[in-house]
Structure formats: C-alpha cells, structure tokens
Write an enzyme that holds these catalytic residues in place. Structure first.
Site, PDB file in Angstrom:
ATOM      1  N   SER A 184      37.449  40.583  40.171  1.00 40.44           N
ATOM      2  CA  SER A 184      38.587  40.540  41.090  1.00 40.44           C
ATOM      3  C   SER A 184      38.350  41.522  42.231  1.00 40.44           C
ATOM      4  CB  SER A 184      39.880  40.905  40.354  1.00 40.44           C
ATOM      5  OG  SER A 184      40.124  39.991  39.308  1.00 40.44           O
TER       6      SER A 184
ATOM      7  N   ARG B  58      45.886  49.977  37.981  1.00 43.79           N
ATOM      8  CA  ARG B  58      44.521  50.048  38.502  1.00 43.79           C
ATOM      9  C   ARG B  58      44.286  51.376  39.221  1.00 43.79           C
ATOM     10  NH1 ARG B  58      45.274  46.471  35.736  1.00 43.79           N
ATOM     11  NH2 ARG B  58      44.666  44.284  35.921  1.00 43.79           N
TER      12      ARG B  58
ATOM     13  N   GLU C 223      40.233  46.167  45.273  1.00 37.22           N
ATOM     14  CA  GLU C 223      40.079  46.832  43.981  1.00 37.22           C
ATOM     15  C   GLU C 223      38.720  47.504  43.888  1.00 37.22           C
ATOM     16  OE1 GLU C 223      40.161  45.345  39.355  1.00 37.22           O
ATOM     17  OE2 GLU C 223      41.647  44.526  40.713  1.00 37.22           O
TER      18      GLU C 223
END
Length: 338
Positions: free
Chosen positions: A228, A155, A324
């Site tokens: 998320s 990520r 995130e």
C-alpha cells in the site's frame, strides 16, 4: 566493515536502482558500540518494503540483518531480533499454537520495521501485541521502551517522529491472551464463505487473508512494489457526510463519533486511476492502492506518478492522501515534488 558504493536494487521491494555511498551490514548488537553509532546513520534498512529510494543514497546506510526468535516461557511471549522476517514470525507463532497475528500475515518486511510503521491490516495492528521495544539510543546506549513510550498511532509511532534517535534491535510480543478472531472486514467473511467455513480457526483466517492478499497484491519479486503506497485517510464527519451525499456507495470505517476512515484504494479507483500510468510505473490493475514498477522505473518516476494520484484524488474528493512509504533521501524527494 563499511563498504563504499553498494547497490541497493535487490534490497528494496520496488526494485528501484539506488546506490548507498557507504554501506554497513549490522549482524550483531556488539557492533552498536562502535563509533559509527554515536550518531544516527543516514538510512537504516530492513526488508526494504516501505521505501521509495532515489538513485543516490548519501552518507551511511546500515542494513539490519540480526535475526532470531526467542520463545522461552512456553506461554506466548517472544523476543524477536529486528532483522527477522515478519511473515516467518507470524507463521511460526501460528504453527506452535499462539494465534493473534493471523490478520497480519503476508505483510512484507522485518520485525524491526513493524513498530515504526505500527503495521496493520484487516482490523488488527501490531501495537496490540507489543510489550516492549529494545533499541540503541544513538550516543547513549541500549534502552527498552514500553508501548506507551512508543506512542503508537494509526500507521504511526514515536520512531517516525524521532528517526535520528533510536535503532530498533528487538521487539517483545505477548500472544498469551486468547482473543476473538477479527473478521469485521467483509473480504475475510466473504473468503471464508467461499471456502464453506462456518466455524473458522485462526489458521482459517490466516489462509483467508493470504488468499485475499495474493489475489489483490502483486509479488514484489516479479513486479516491484511497496504494498500500500498511501495511508487510508481519516476525515471528520462533516467531510464524510458531504462525500456520502455525492457518492452513496462510499465504503467507510468509523473511528469514533467525530472521525471516519476512508479506503484510499477506493478513492484512487473511483478517480479513474486504477491500472493507469506509463510503461515504467503505474497503479496496479487489481488494486489501485498499490503502485508498481513495471520495468525500468526510477525513484523519480514513482514519485511523480504518486504526486499525480494525490492531486487527482484531491481535486475529485477534497481528500488528501498521505504516502505510507518513506522517501529516501527525503530532501531530494521534496525537491523533485515541487
């Protein structure tokens, strides 16, 4: 043409109230030669699916709206404009017979955001398929970056660490290589078994992932969210062994001999936070990892609740959750988090 005081409520999937001080839609690469792009804008906006916006977004917001898919060689190589919808591209490649992205179906957002975040799901990451990223380097001009240049990680990418250097204009993908289907995640095998599929095709995997995501994740059009909210934390073996002694049912995904990835959703759920929150914001009752705008939430409400989630997980497990989503403007979010 730059417009002043433009509302961004409908341009972020959380549905949070926000106003851009100045707003410029980017419709064609020719615009990048203008004086506005000699330096980085204050916000580059794509699909708004990975953003936590505060109410006032100062400076210049550039909204990347360039779209289109080029498929010229017939061999699975594509060049896709940055403003193209990610899910549209995934479905297109599957329809014309070039699998590979099936595990990444139904991820909200645009093509230009995919390398920034190095989006991933169910054992696949977009960096596996990227061959080049086309970008505008502020104050310089057009550049083409190789995968090595992009410094992809979990990520993560170079673009996250140098946010004021590049604006992504297009991404090249290579889906010509036939790869084994990725079905290591139990949810996929379970969904295929439920359908009675024993010899799955890429389309079957895509349908399975679609069903899983729709069963667990709310549609942002009806219930604002950014998917998320936290990354799955990666811990060393010592921390993992300690947690496993205390929580024998702890799911895990080994990275290497020294590191283990833990599911953030499980940690939040086990900390008793799934479905918790206020009338405005909370954790989704079907998936603890997703924070939702239940109606009337502001960026500060989401930020405050997310900090409570981090604190509770830290106190129970000794594990730090990292958001995130990108918080904009970051300096305001940092002040609100103190």
């Amino acid at each position: 043409m730059i417009r002043n005081n433009v509302r961004l409520d409908r341009f972020n999937t959380f549905g949070l109230p926000a106003t851009a001080e100045r707003y410029l839609p980017l419709l064609h690469p020719d615009q990048l030669t203008g004086p506005e792009f000699q330096r980085a804008p204050d916000l580059v906006l794509g699909g708004g699916s990975n953003l936590l916006l505060m109410e006032k977004v100062p400076g210049l917001t550039v909204h990347v709206l360039m779209s289109g898919i080029e498929w010229s060689d017939g061999k699975g190589r594509f060049r896709v404009a940055a403003g193209t919808d990610w899910n549209q591209f995934v479905r297109y490649t599957l329809e014309i017979g070039f699998p590979g992205l099936e595990n990444l179906i139904l991820i909200p957002g645009t093509i230009g955001a995919s390398p920034v975040q190095n989006i991933g799901a169910y054992g696949a990451e977009v960096s596996e398929f990227i061959t080049a990223v086309h970008a505008w380097e502020y104050g310089s001009g057009p550049v083409v970056l190789s995968p090595d240049d992009c410094r992809f990680g979990y990520r993560d990418s170079r673009f996250k660490h140098e946010p004021d250097r590049f604006l992504i204009t297009a991404v090249d993908f290579d889906l010509s290589e036939r790869r084994p289907l990725k079905m290591e995640y139990g949810a996929i095998t379970g969904e295929l078994a439920r359908q009675g599929i024993t010899d799955p095709t890429p389309a079957d995997v895509a349908n399975a992932v679609t069903n899983i995501r729709r069963s667990k994740l709310p549609d942002w059009f009806f219930l604002g969210n950014s998917g998320s909210f936290f990354k799955n934390p990666v811990v060393d073996r010592g921390v993992y062994d300690r947690l496993l002694d205390e929580f024998p049912d702890l799911p895990s995904y080994p990275i290497d001999d020294q590191s283990v990835k833990l599911p953030a959703g499980w940690l939040i759920d086990r900390a008793g936070l799934r479905g918790s929150g206020t009338s405005r914001v909370g954790s989704y009752e079907k998936q603890a990892l997703v924070l939702v705008n239940r109606g009337g939430a502001r960026g500060s409400d989401v930020l405050s609740f997310s900090r409570n989630v981090q604190r509770t997980v830290r106190e129970k497990f000794g594990v730090e959750l990292e958001p995130e989503v990108r918080q904009v403007p970051a300096q305001v979010a940092a002040q609100l988090s103190l």
